[in-house]
Design a protein around this motif. Structure first.
Motif, PDB file in Angstrom:
ATOM      1  N   GLU A 159      45.773   0.814  80.057  1.00  0.00           N
ATOM      2  CA  GLU A 159      45.131   0.559  78.767  1.00  0.00           C
ATOM      3  C   GLU A 159      44.305  -0.722  78.791  1.00  0.00           C
ATOM      4  O   GLU A 159      43.243  -0.803  78.159  1.00  0.00           O
ATOM      5  N   GLU A 160      44.764  -1.727  79.534  1.00  0.00           N
ATOM      6  CA  GLU A 160      44.101  -3.031  79.540  1.00  0.00           C
ATOM      7  C   GLU A 160      42.982  -3.143  80.566  1.00  0.00           C
ATOM      8  O   GLU A 160      42.325  -4.177  80.651  1.00  0.00           O
ATOM      9  N   GLY A 161      42.755  -2.095  81.368  1.00  0.00           N
ATOM     10  CA  GLY A 161      41.579  -2.097  82.229  1.00  0.00           C
ATOM     11  C   GLY A 161      41.814  -2.224  83.716  1.00  0.00           C
ATOM     12  O   GLY A 161      40.866  -2.494  84.465  1.00  0.00           O
ATOM     13  N   ALA A 162      43.039  -2.007  84.188  1.00  0.00           N
ATOM     14  CA  ALA A 162      43.283  -2.044  85.628  1.00  0.00           C
ATOM     15  C   ALA A 162      42.620  -0.846  86.304  1.00  0.00           C
ATOM     16  O   ALA A 162      42.516   0.234  85.726  1.00  0.00           O
ATOM     17  N   ASP A 163      42.190  -1.058  87.551  1.00  0.00           N
ATOM     18  CA  ASP A 163      41.559   0.003  88.325  1.00  0.00           C
ATOM     19  C   ASP A 163      42.460   0.512  89.452  1.00  0.00           C
ATOM     20  O   ASP A 163      42.327   1.659  89.878  1.00  0.00           O
ATOM     21  N   PHE A 164      43.317  -0.346  89.975  1.00  0.00           N
ATOM     22  CA  PHE A 164      44.353  -0.002  90.946  1.00  0.00           C
ATOM     23  C   PHE A 164      45.674  -0.539  90.400  1.00  0.00           C
ATOM     24  O   PHE A 164      45.686  -1.575  89.720  1.00  0.00           O
ATOM     25  N   LEU A 165      46.777   0.111  90.764  1.00  0.00           N
ATOM     26  CA  LEU A 165      48.090  -0.320  90.302  1.00  0.00           C
ATOM     27  C   LEU A 165      48.981  -0.600  91.514  1.00  0.00           C
ATOM     28  O   LEU A 165      49.243   0.297  92.323  1.00  0.00           O
ATOM     29  N   ILE A 166      49.441  -1.848  91.647  1.00  0.00           N
ATOM     30  CA  ILE A 166      50.302  -2.232  92.757  1.00  0.00           C
ATOM     31  C   ILE A 166      51.761  -2.128  92.336  1.00  0.00           C
ATOM     32  O   ILE A 166      52.135  -2.546  91.230  1.00  0.00           O
ATOM     33  N   VAL A 167      52.581  -1.577  93.226  1.00  0.00           N
ATOM     34  CA  VAL A 167      54.034  -1.614  93.084  1.00  0.00           C
ATOM     35  C   VAL A 167      54.567  -2.520  94.194  1.00  0.00           C
ATOM     36  O   VAL A 167      54.285  -2.306  95.374  1.00  0.00           O
ATOM     37  N   LYS A 168      55.340  -3.513  93.799  1.00  0.00           N
ATOM     38  CA  LYS A 168      55.840  -4.519  94.748  1.00  0.00           C
ATOM     39  C   LYS A 168      57.279  -4.882  94.388  1.00  0.00           C
ATOM     40  O   LYS A 168      57.541  -5.211  93.233  1.00  0.00           O
ATOM     41  N   PRO A 169      58.192  -4.838  95.405  1.00  0.00           N
ATOM     42  CA  PRO A 169      58.068  -4.379  96.786  1.00  0.00           C
ATOM     43  C   PRO A 169      57.882  -2.863  96.856  1.00  0.00           C
ATOM     44  O   PRO A 169      57.940  -2.168  95.850  1.00  0.00           O
ATOM     45  N   ALA A 170      57.730  -2.389  98.096  1.00  0.00           N
ATOM     46  CA  ALA A 170      57.496  -0.963  98.290  1.00  0.00           C
ATOM     47  C   ALA A 170      58.763  -0.208  98.674  1.00  0.00           C
ATOM     48  O   ALA A 170      59.173   0.731  97.987  1.00  0.00           O
ATOM     49  N   LEU A 171      59.401  -0.621  99.753  1.00  0.00           N
ATOM     50  CA  LEU A 171      60.413   0.222 100.383  1.00  0.00           C
ATOM     51  C   LEU A 171      61.599   0.517  99.475  1.00  0.00           C
ATOM     52  O   LEU A 171      62.087   1.648  99.430  1.00  0.00           O
ATOM     53  N   ALA A 172      62.071  -0.472  98.737  1.00  0.00           N
ATOM     54  CA  ALA A 172      63.221  -0.265  97.855  1.00  0.00           C
ATOM     55  C   ALA A 172      62.817   0.347  96.520  1.00  0.00           C
ATOM     56  O   ALA A 172      63.681   0.614  95.673  1.00  0.00           O
ATOM     57  N   TYR A 173      61.512   0.606  96.332  1.00  0.00           N
ATOM     58  CA  TYR A 173      61.018   1.084  95.035  1.00  0.00           C
ATOM     59  C   TYR A 173      60.080   2.280  95.211  1.00  0.00           C
ATOM     60  O   TYR A 173      59.148   2.475  94.420  1.00  0.00           O
TER      61      TYR A 173
END
Length: 330
Positions: A242-256
């Motif tokens: 909604e606020e205008g992000a173009d890519f979405l990062i998930v951090k950390p990766a392996l446990a999530y």
């Protein structure tokens, strides 16, 4: 046995060629983003003790690093700056100076390696004397005041030539504030790769060693997410969209990886998995002790992130992974 009727799934696993024909996910160099730590000074290429194979590099070594990335076909780099300790202050001022370490690094990369996509990590923790990701008032990170400094940092990075801004601070409203600031400054075409879902994780230890960003008091649990929470991650993702992000990062990766999958399915946006420093260091340590096959475990781990739904992966293993791919293709 002759009367049994069952599916023979193993038929599609009998040879390397058949396995390749039906492979559902495949890692490519274009999927990888390489993090680099740029430091002040000259003639610096110093290995981070807790991250074998990862280095602090000064600007005079930066071109050599970028040459290597281009030779391997790695198209993207995310830049982290490490200023002199004596330059840090309570506001994180070195983060948004025109001649700050990240700004100079961005200009140099874009001048000498224009084909590389340069992503600027946008945070204050490396630049504050207290190590938190914002401005402190009465022992607490002031959300809204921090947004002003973060926006100024993002604009300065865009003006230096960053192709993508990657805000990592987890302040409420940071995507909206930075998007508005970039647009107001004329950078309407610069995308935001938001650290949308960033957990208060134990996997960050080696990074804080590399970035010299360990908090001098408390922790980051009042702004980074609580690891047991899943639905909250989806709220963060919806808010960033909604606020205008173009890519979405998930951090950390392996446990999530469950979160990577749900964010991808929920939003349909490009999702970036950040294969963080602790995940890297554990494999390096185990491999050095002969406990695991580093090549096989790295490729399995990175492929699991693709399978979970990641379009891109930020990883300190990027160089190694491409070399492994090249070996497999011989």
């Amino acid at each position: 046995m002759a009367d049994l009727h069952f599916r023979r799934h193993r038929r599609l696993r009998t040879t390397p060629g058949i396995r390749a024909m039906v492979r559902e996910n495949e890692l490519r160099p274009n999927d990888l983003i390489y993090p680099i730590f740029v430091v002040e000074g000259e003639n610096v290429r110093k290995e981070v003790p807790s991250m074998p194979g990862v280095y602090h590099v000064s600007l005079d070594y930066l071109d050599t690093e970028m040459d290597e990335l281009e030779s391997l076909g790695i198209p993207s780099v995310i830049v982290f700056g490490v200023p002199h300790e004596e330059e840090k202050d309570a506001e994180g001022t070195p983060a948004f100076l025109k001649d700050g370490i990240v700004q100079r690094a961005i200009r140099q990369i874009k001048e000498n390696h224009p084909a590389l996509t340069v992503i600027a990590d946008t945070c204050l923790c490396q630049y504050t004397d207290h190590g938190h990701c914002g401005v402190i008032h009465n022992g607490y990170v002031d959300n809204d005041e921090s947004l002003r400094n973060l926006t100024e940092t993002a604009v300065s990075q865009a003006e230096a030539g960053a192709d993508i801004i990657a805000p990592s601070n987890m302040m409420d409203g940071f995507t909206a504030a930075i998007r508005e600031g970039l647009d107001r400054a004329g950078h309407v075409t610069v995308p935001l790769m938001s650290y949308t879902v960033k957990y208060a994780s134990a996997f960050y230890g080696p990074f804080r060693d590399a970035a010299h960003s360990t908090p001098s008091f408390g922790d980051r649990k009042t702004y980074q997410m609580d690891p047991p929470n899943r639905l909250e991650a989806l709220k963060e993702a919806e808010t960033d969209v909604e606020e205008g992000a173009d890519f979405l990062i998930v951090k950390p990766a392996l446990a999530y990886l469950d979160i990577v999958r749900e964010v991808k399915e929920r939003t349909g946006y490009p999702v970036v998995a950040y294969n963080v420093s602790g995940e890297y260091a554990m494999i390096k340590a185990a491999a050095q002790n002969g406990w695991v096959n580093e090549k096989d475990i790295v490729m399995e781990k990175l492929t699991s992130m693709k399978r979970a739904g990641a379009d891109l992966i930020v990883t300190y293993f990027a160089k190694d992974a491409v070399r492994y791919m090249q070996e497999n293709n011989k």
